[in-house]
Write an enzyme that holds these catalytic residues in place. Structure first.
Site, PDB file in Angstrom:
ATOM      1  N   HIS A 112       0.823  -1.202   0.000  1.00  0.00           N
ATOM      2  CA  HIS A 112       0.000   0.000   0.000  1.00  0.00           C
ATOM      3  C   HIS A 112       0.862   1.259   0.000  1.00  0.00           C
ATOM      4  CE1 HIS A 112       0.713  -0.960   4.305  1.00  0.00           C
ATOM      5  NE2 HIS A 112       0.867   0.355   4.409  1.00  0.00           N
TER       6      HIS A 112
ATOM      7  N   TYR B 168      -3.470   3.616   2.208  1.00  0.00           N
ATOM      8  CA  TYR B 168      -4.521   3.236   1.257  1.00  0.00           C
ATOM      9  C   TYR B 168      -3.924   2.289   0.221  1.00  0.00           C
ATOM     10  CZ  TYR B 168      -7.412   7.039   3.112  1.00  0.00           C
ATOM     11  OH  TYR B 168      -8.142   7.850   3.936  1.00  0.00           O
ATOM     12  N   THR B 169      -4.774   1.416  -0.309  1.00  0.00           N
ATOM     13  CA  THR B 169      -4.339   0.494  -1.360  1.00  0.00           C
ATOM     14  C   THR B 169      -4.993   0.881  -2.685  1.00  0.00           C
ATOM     15  OG1 THR B 169      -4.196  -1.316   0.247  1.00  0.00           O
ATOM     16  CG2 THR B 169      -4.177  -1.919  -2.082  1.00  0.00           C
TER      17      THR B 169
ATOM     18  N   CYS C 152      -8.879  -8.446   6.101  1.00  0.00           N
ATOM     19  CA  CYS C 152      -8.749  -6.996   6.215  1.00  0.00           C
ATOM     20  C   CYS C 152     -10.134  -6.400   6.446  1.00  0.00           C
ATOM     21  CB  CYS C 152      -8.132  -6.394   4.954  1.00  0.00           C
ATOM     22  SG  CYS C 152      -7.767  -4.629   5.104  1.00  0.00           S
TER      23      CYS C 152
END
Length: 282
Positions: free
Chosen positions: A84, A101-102, A256
């Protein structure tokens, strides 16, 4: 004598032609090697770099897709699969905030990267994204993360995602499915509160249709609509048993989601016999 001179001239010409041919071949080989080299990524793990917002599309009342331009149309972000980036912004009081954030894009998406962001009313970084306008710049640093994916490292993945925790799962799944030499199977359980909370549903359903033998998804809603054929409530041990690969040395369960969900999933997996080596939490 004239005969010998003619012979030496022909020999010299032949040698010159051979030298030119070898030089041309070497130059072509060098060019080929350079062109086949993986392009250098745009990220810096130590320093923040600025990327311009070129498109902002509202998906729902609190979710938007942000597209950022890379320096050139042929540039790649340079983010390894499963990792990320850190994004820096300002909250409502003007204080600096940094959050991971990814991206939902891969390095095969040249010249850009995209983030799908769920913006919470009290979220500090949510405020920054909510205020962003096309033409603004986002400060980004990376890559970050402990997960590193190599094609074929496991026979199958089980994925347990909740809410915006879908983004790393989406990134890994895309990389697997779009690689024709990767035969890894993916089994995803994706939990949300309501139907409208499901992120990337259109893209996920499209992948199921395109790769039905390699990708399975089971949606779970806490507050489902009247007509609903997915799971109801919270993700249970029974759901994991039914929709994820059984414990084995050649599988891995990725998870996740919100902290309470991650804790509950860890307990479920332990009770079902999944060892710590078989699990990874983003």
């Amino acid at each position: 004598m004239e005969f010998l001179q003619g012979q030496s001239t022909e020999t010299a010409v032949a040698v010159a032609v051979a030298v030119v041919a070898v030089a041309a071949g070497a130059a072509f080989l060098l060019l080929l090697l350079r062109s086949s080299k993986k392009p250098k990524g745009c990220l810096d793990p130590e320093n923040f770099k600025e990327f311009k917002l070129v498109e902002k599309r509202q998906i729902s009342h609190n979710v938007a897709k942000f597209r950022f331009a890379l320096p050139t149309p042929a540039s790649v972000l340079g983010l390894p699969i499963g990792q990320h980036i850190s994004c820096r912004g300002q909250d409502a009081t003007g204080e600096e905030v940094i959050k991971p954030y990814t991206p939902t894009t891969l390095d095969s998406d040249l010249g850009r990267f995209e983030l799908v962001i769920k913006m919470y009313p009290q979220g500090r970084m949510s405020h920054h994204f909510r205020e962003m306008k096309v033409g603004d710049y986002l400060s980004v640093r990376g890559p970050k993360g402990r997960f590193k994916y190599q094609p074929g490292q496991v026979r199958a993945f089980g994925m347990l995602a909740g809410g915006s925790g879908i983004t790393p799962m989406f990134q890994v799944t895309r990389a697997i499915l779009e690689n024709p030499s990767d035969n890894t199977k993916v089994h995803l359980i994706y939990a949300n509160v309501t139907y409208n909370d499901i992120l990337l549903k259109e893209e996920l359903d499209s992948m199921v249709e395109t790769y039905p033998d390699r990708f399975k998804i089971y949606y779970v809603l806490n507050q489902p609509p009247e007509i609903w054929n997915g799971g109801v409530g919270f993700v249970s041990m029974e759901m994991i048993q039914t929709h994820c690969p059984a414990p084995a040395a050649d599988i891995q369960i990725l998870r996740c989601g919100p902290p309470p969900m991650n804790k509950a999933m860890a307990e479920h997996l332990e009770n079902l016999g999944y060892t710590k080596e078989m699990q990874f939490q983003f």
